[in-house]
Scaffold this active site. Sequence first.
Site, PDB file in Angstrom:
ATOM      1  N   LYS A  58      22.926 -58.466 -67.684  1.00 18.60           N
ATOM      2  CA  LYS A  58      23.805 -58.665 -68.847  1.00 18.60           C
ATOM      3  C   LYS A  58      24.728 -59.864 -68.638  1.00 18.60           C
ATOM      4  N   GLY A 188       4.136 -58.552 -68.860  1.00 19.06           N
ATOM      5  CA  GLY A 188       4.811 -57.360 -69.377  1.00 19.06           C
ATOM      6  C   GLY A 188       5.889 -57.742 -70.376  1.00 19.06           C
ATOM      7  N   ALA A 189       5.642 -57.419 -71.657  1.00 21.37           N
ATOM      8  CA  ALA A 189       6.666 -57.690 -72.689  1.00 21.37           C
ATOM      9  C   ALA A 189       7.428 -56.406 -72.991  1.00 21.37           C
ATOM     10  N   ILE A 192      12.449 -55.411 -69.569  1.00 18.95           N
ATOM     11  CA  ILE A 192      12.854 -56.467 -68.630  1.00 18.95           C
ATOM     12  C   ILE A 192      12.276 -57.814 -69.071  1.00 18.95           C
ATOM     13  N   GLY A 279       6.829 -52.439 -65.299  1.00 15.96           N
ATOM     14  CA  GLY A 279       7.328 -51.075 -65.167  1.00 15.96           C
ATOM     15  C   GLY A 279       7.843 -50.814 -63.760  1.00 15.96           C
ATOM     16  N   ARG A 280       8.443 -49.641 -63.580  1.00 16.32           N
ATOM     17  CA  ARG A 280       9.006 -49.257 -62.283  1.00 16.32           C
ATOM     18  C   ARG A 280       8.472 -47.890 -61.902  1.00 16.32           C
ATOM     19  N   ALA A 328      20.249 -46.011 -66.699  1.00 17.95           N
ATOM     20  CA  ALA A 328      21.401 -45.740 -65.844  1.00 17.95           C
ATOM     21  C   ALA A 328      22.220 -44.562 -66.365  1.00 17.95           C
ATOM     22  N   HIS A 452      37.270 -52.020 -92.323  1.00 13.43           N
ATOM     23  CA  HIS A 452      36.678 -53.167 -93.011  1.00 13.43           C
ATOM     24  C   HIS A 452      37.421 -54.448 -92.639  1.00 13.43           C
TER      25      HIS A 452
HETATM   26  P1  FAD Z   1      18.985 -46.826 -58.408  1.00 17.37           P
HETATM   27  O1  FAD Z   1      19.981 -47.528 -59.196  1.00 17.37           O
HETATM   28  O2  FAD Z   1      17.666 -47.469 -58.177  1.00 17.37           O
HETATM   29  O3  FAD Z   1      19.680 -46.494 -57.018  1.00 17.37           O
HETATM   30  C1  FAD Z   1      19.014 -45.855 -55.985  1.00 17.37           C
HETATM   31  C2  FAD Z   1      19.660 -46.260 -54.689  1.00 17.37           C
HETATM   32  O4  FAD Z   1      19.092 -45.474 -53.648  1.00 17.37           O
HETATM   33  C3  FAD Z   1      19.402 -47.705 -54.304  1.00 17.37           C
HETATM   34  O5  FAD Z   1      20.616 -48.349 -54.032  1.00 17.37           O
HETATM   35  C4  FAD Z   1      18.545 -47.625 -53.051  1.00 17.37           C
HETATM   36  O6  FAD Z   1      18.855 -48.633 -52.092  1.00 17.37           O
HETATM   37  C5  FAD Z   1      18.948 -46.274 -52.494  1.00 17.37           C
HETATM   38  N1  FAD Z   1      17.929 -45.674 -51.626  1.00 17.37           N
HETATM   39  C6  FAD Z   1      16.589 -45.602 -51.844  1.00 17.37           C
HETATM   40  N2  FAD Z   1      15.996 -44.911 -50.842  1.00 17.37           N
HETATM   41  C7  FAD Z   1      16.982 -44.559 -49.980  1.00 17.37           C
HETATM   42  C8  FAD Z   1      17.007 -43.837 -48.765  1.00 17.37           C
HETATM   43  N3  FAD Z   1      15.899 -43.300 -48.254  1.00 17.37           N
HETATM   44  N4  FAD Z   1      18.190 -43.691 -48.136  1.00 17.37           N
HETATM   45  C9  FAD Z   1      19.338 -44.210 -48.654  1.00 17.37           C
HETATM   46  N5  FAD Z   1      19.368 -44.883 -49.813  1.00 17.37           N
HETATM   47  C10 FAD Z   1      18.213 -45.050 -50.468  1.00 17.37           C
HETATM   48  N6  FAD Z   1      19.303 -49.321 -67.401  1.00 17.37           N
HETATM   49  C11 FAD Z   1      20.175 -49.150 -68.419  1.00 17.37           C
HETATM   50  O7  FAD Z   1      20.512 -48.016 -68.753  1.00 17.37           O
HETATM   51  N7  FAD Z   1      20.700 -50.241 -69.082  1.00 17.37           N
HETATM   52  C12 FAD Z   1      20.352 -51.502 -68.762  1.00 17.37           C
HETATM   53  O8  FAD Z   1      20.839 -52.455 -69.373  1.00 17.37           O
HETATM   54  C13 FAD Z   1      19.443 -51.708 -67.693  1.00 17.37           C
HETATM   55  N8  FAD Z   1      19.076 -52.954 -67.321  1.00 17.37           N
HETATM   56  C14 FAD Z   1      18.218 -53.118 -66.265  1.00 17.37           C
HETATM   57  C15 FAD Z   1      17.836 -54.416 -65.921  1.00 17.37           C
HETATM   58  C16 FAD Z   1      16.969 -54.614 -64.868  1.00 17.37           C
HETATM   59  C17 FAD Z   1      16.572 -56.020 -64.485  1.00 17.37           C
HETATM   60  C18 FAD Z   1      16.473 -53.495 -64.138  1.00 17.37           C
HETATM   61  C19 FAD Z   1      15.547 -53.697 -62.967  1.00 17.37           C
HETATM   62  C20 FAD Z   1      16.831 -52.210 -64.488  1.00 17.37           C
HETATM   63  C21 FAD Z   1      17.700 -52.003 -65.560  1.00 17.37           C
HETATM   64  N9  FAD Z   1      18.073 -50.726 -65.974  1.00 17.37           N
HETATM   65  C22 FAD Z   1      18.928 -50.557 -67.019  1.00 17.37           C
HETATM   66  C23 FAD Z   1      17.573 -49.527 -65.286  1.00 17.37           C
HETATM   67  C24 FAD Z   1      18.640 -48.986 -64.332  1.00 17.37           C
HETATM   68  O9  FAD Z   1      18.977 -49.994 -63.403  1.00 17.37           O
HETATM   69  C25 FAD Z   1      18.126 -47.743 -63.612  1.00 17.37           C
HETATM   70  O10 FAD Z   1      17.717 -46.791 -64.572  1.00 17.37           O
HETATM   71  C26 FAD Z   1      19.207 -47.137 -62.748  1.00 17.37           C
HETATM   72  O11 FAD Z   1      19.693 -48.052 -61.801  1.00 17.37           O
HETATM   73  C27 FAD Z   1      18.665 -45.906 -62.012  1.00 17.37           C
HETATM   74  O12 FAD Z   1      19.708 -45.318 -61.306  1.00 17.37           O
HETATM   75  P2  FAD Z   1      19.413 -44.432 -60.010  1.00 17.37           P
HETATM   76  O13 FAD Z   1      20.756 -44.095 -59.455  1.00 17.37           O
HETATM   77  O14 FAD Z   1      18.482 -43.352 -60.332  1.00 17.37           O
HETATM   78  O15 FAD Z   1      18.637 -45.394 -58.996  1.00 17.37           O
HETATM   79  P1  NAD Z   2       8.619 -51.386 -69.411  1.00 17.42           P
HETATM   80  O1  NAD Z   2       7.871 -50.130 -69.291  1.00 17.42           O
HETATM   81  O2  NAD Z   2       9.749 -51.474 -70.365  1.00 17.42           O
HETATM   82  O3  NAD Z   2       7.649 -52.578 -69.795  1.00 17.42           O
HETATM   83  C1  NAD Z   2       6.536 -52.916 -69.046  1.00 17.42           C
HETATM   84  C2  NAD Z   2       5.527 -53.543 -69.973  1.00 17.42           C
HETATM   85  O4  NAD Z   2       4.507 -54.075 -69.177  1.00 17.42           O
HETATM   86  C3  NAD Z   2       4.908 -52.555 -70.930  1.00 17.42           C
HETATM   87  O5  NAD Z   2       4.971 -53.059 -72.238  1.00 17.42           O
HETATM   88  C4  NAD Z   2       3.483 -52.435 -70.426  1.00 17.42           C
HETATM   89  O6  NAD Z   2       2.551 -52.189 -71.460  1.00 17.42           O
HETATM   90  C5  NAD Z   2       3.275 -53.785 -69.797  1.00 17.42           C
HETATM   91  N1  NAD Z   2       2.245 -53.814 -68.755  1.00 17.42           N
HETATM   92  C6  NAD Z   2       1.976 -52.888 -67.807  1.00 17.42           C
HETATM   93  N2  NAD Z   2       0.984 -53.307 -66.996  1.00 17.42           N
HETATM   94  C7  NAD Z   2       0.629 -54.532 -67.445  1.00 17.42           C
HETATM   95  C8  NAD Z   2      -0.326 -55.505 -67.019  1.00 17.42           C
HETATM   96  N3  NAD Z   2      -1.110 -55.295 -65.972  1.00 17.42           N
HETATM   97  N4  NAD Z   2      -0.422 -56.658 -67.705  1.00 17.42           N
HETATM   98  C9  NAD Z   2       0.386 -56.896 -68.777  1.00 17.42           C
HETATM   99  N5  NAD Z   2       1.298 -56.023 -69.228  1.00 17.42           N
HETATM  100  C10 NAD Z   2       1.429 -54.860 -68.556  1.00 17.42           C
HETATM  101  O7  NAD Z   2       9.070 -51.749 -67.912  1.00 17.42           O
HETATM  102  P2  NAD Z   2      10.007 -52.897 -67.373  1.00 17.42           P
HETATM  103  O8  NAD Z   2      10.273 -53.894 -68.419  1.00 17.42           O
HETATM  104  O9  NAD Z   2       9.412 -53.322 -66.081  1.00 17.42           O
HETATM  105  O10 NAD Z   2      11.322 -52.107 -67.065  1.00 17.42           O
HETATM  106  C11 NAD Z   2      11.301 -50.971 -66.201  1.00 17.42           C
HETATM  107  C12 NAD Z   2      12.271 -49.942 -66.659  1.00 17.42           C
HETATM  108  O11 NAD Z   2      13.601 -50.385 -66.384  1.00 17.42           O
HETATM  109  C13 NAD Z   2      12.252 -49.727 -68.164  1.00 17.42           C
HETATM  110  O12 NAD Z   2      11.290 -48.787 -68.512  1.00 17.42           O
HETATM  111  C14 NAD Z   2      13.620 -49.218 -68.448  1.00 17.42           C
HETATM  112  O13 NAD Z   2      13.628 -47.832 -68.281  1.00 17.42           O
HETATM  113  C15 NAD Z   2      14.469 -49.872 -67.369  1.00 17.42           C
HETATM  114  N6  NAD Z   2      15.238 -50.993 -67.973  1.00 17.42           N
HETATM  115  C16 NAD Z   2      16.112 -50.705 -68.979  1.00 17.42           C
HETATM  116  C17 NAD Z   2      16.823 -51.718 -69.580  1.00 17.42           C
HETATM  117  C18 NAD Z   2      17.781 -51.386 -70.676  1.00 17.42           C
HETATM  118  O14 NAD Z   2      18.084 -50.220 -70.839  1.00 17.42           O
HETATM  119  N7  NAD Z   2      18.259 -52.369 -71.421  1.00 17.42           N
HETATM  120  C19 NAD Z   2      16.635 -53.034 -69.175  1.00 17.42           C
HETATM  121  C20 NAD Z   2      15.722 -53.296 -68.173  1.00 17.42           C
HETATM  122  C21 NAD Z   2      15.030 -52.260 -67.579  1.00 17.42           C
END
Ligand code: FAD
Ligand code: NAD
Length: 483
Positions: A58, A188-189, A192, A279-280, A328, A452
């Site tokens: 962000k 992946g569209a 992210i 994806g994740r 999150a 408003h």
């Molecule tokens: P995480 O945030 O992944 O935290 C898990 C933690 O556990 C990590 O710090 C890791 O190091 C630690 N860990 C792992 N294994 C171990 C172990 N064995 N011992 C000790 N520690 C360990 N979500 C939103 O809601 N809004 C958004 O705008 C948004 N934007 C995103 C943008 C990007 C680029 C990405 C990649 C993700 C985004 N997300 C967003 C998704 C969001 O980041 C995740 O859903 C959220 O962080 C998940 O929270 P969590 O606590 O489950 O795991």
């Molecule tokens: P995503 O599931 O949103 O998108 C992945 C895309 O990749 C999908 O459209 C899927 O069809 C496509 N795809 C999968 N395999 C492919 C391939 N081999 N070739 C081409 N396209 C392919 O996943 P992401 O964008 O990686 O984000 C992961 C997760 O992180 C999201 O699902 C979301 O939960 C979280 N996230 C949330 C936010 C937010 O809340 N604003 C922002 C970023 C990430």
Amino acid sequence: MTDKYDVVIIGSGPAGYVCAIRAAQLGLKTVCIEKYKNVAGKGVNGGTCLNEGCIPSKALLDSSMKFHDAKTSLVHHGITARSVSVDIEQMIGRKDDIVKKLTSGIASLFKANGVAALYGTGKLLAGKKVEYTDAKGKTKVIEAENVVLATGSVPIDIPVAPIDDKLIIDSKAALDLTKVPKRLGIIGAGVIGLELGSVWNRLGSEVVLLEALDVFLAIMDKQIAKDASKIFAKQGLDIRLGCRVTGSEIKRGKVNVTYQSSAGKEQQETFDKLIVCVGRQPSTENLLAEDCGVNLDERGSIFVDDYCATNAPGVWAIGDLVRGPMLAHKGSEEGVMVAERIAGQLTEMNYDIIPNVVYTHPEIASVGRNEEELKQAGEPYNVGMFPFVASGRALAADDTDGLVKILAHAETDRILGAHIIGPSAAELVQQVAIAMEFGSSAEDVGMMVFAHPSMSEAVHEAALAVNGHAIHVANRRKRKAKK
Ligand code: FAD
Ligand code: NAD
């Protein structure tokens, strides 16, 4: 010697750290183990969200938007900005400062609430024991009344485009580029891809997104996704649907990507950088001892019930590690629920009302069910819509793309969902989420007084439009969806 705690939490992302703070507030002796290290090699809290996800993305979305506005849309307001340029180092540095502020803030919150913080790796053993390994490799066993697994998720790798951290990168590295790539490929569209694609597109990259599905933003309302697709195309994002990447090759400092198009034709593109964001997946590597008694589900997530209890007594799992959207705020609320249930309260979480936002411009936000889901469930509904082009506030802000759509039950008028594309959609969707949480009807929202001029008036008008009472837009005939 073994330490004993009421609650041991493994992982300090938004799920784990929130759980830890709430547990300590409730008087439980709590420790949180985190393995994440920052670039300086120091253990830090905050997980993916603060270190390499929500917050840094962000920060860059906001910076890049300012650059884009200065270059293009300010002229419309009568403001001329000459020789606008971008200093990527400064932009990334600002993002890093925000991350530092927030992650160190969690360490302070832990201290203030009495949460013990350990930096290193946690592993669940049998009998509610956790093996903790510190940065030097020294291990000890911690005993607990309750263990909460909150280790989050990691990006999915695809063998056709292996990450090399130089030219083929994941979302983390895409937040740290030191130069604007001339041609940027994104596999992946999804969320992210669109957010990071927007950042680098605004900063000057030519961005091509290769998406495997034939449908754009499949999880969103169809009409909203269609509008989004048109708006993004106008912004210059080249989104190609139905593309299956079949290989990639690094040649002379560039990445050649081969893919099969929707027409079945083999195509090739050359990029300066390639981001893989397909994806994740739940992060379970080395987390579970074989005899710990915790089961996984068919997708590799930790199997939990509605209250995030695993099938091993006293062991819970929350956040990205378990079923449901990887968001999150979903993980944080699970953290609160679990802490309170451990403390003997009967807290529940409403999984039906979790807002979902894509932070593009305009933002796309949704809560509740969409039209397709309601049709499938055979639930009769009415639709109310209001376009931002009819909003005085949006016109004043020169931000008129998009609309608010509210869906309400045709018989009870109870709000069932909201789907928004437009300015401040992330903030507006929460208004509908609150209304839904209180079981409001569209008429209830229509009867409220809205400031408003404000973007919120679009929510008011859409709620009024559900029953054909909108004032600032012609009402569509009240219609019932076909069952
Ligand atoms: P995480 O945030 O992944 O935290 C898990 C933690 O556990 C990590 O710090 C890791 O190091 C630690 N860990 C792992 N294994 C171990 C172990 N064995 N011992 C000790 N520690 C360990 N979500 C939103 O809601 N809004 C958004 O705008 C948004 N934007 C995103 C943008 C990007 C680029 C990405 C990649 C993700 C985004 N997300 C967003 C998704 C969001 O980041 C995740 O859903 C959220 O962080 C998940 O929270 P969590 O606590 O489950 O795991
Ligand atoms: P995503 O599931 O949103 O998108 C992945 C895309 O990749 C999908 O459209 C899927 O069809 C496509 N795809 C999968 N395999 C492919 C391939 N081999 N070739 C081409 N396209 C392919 O996943 P992401 O964008 O990686 O984000 C992961 C997760 O992180 C999201 O699902 C979301 O939960 C979280 N996230 C949330 C936010 C937010 O809340 N604003 C922002 C970023 C990430």
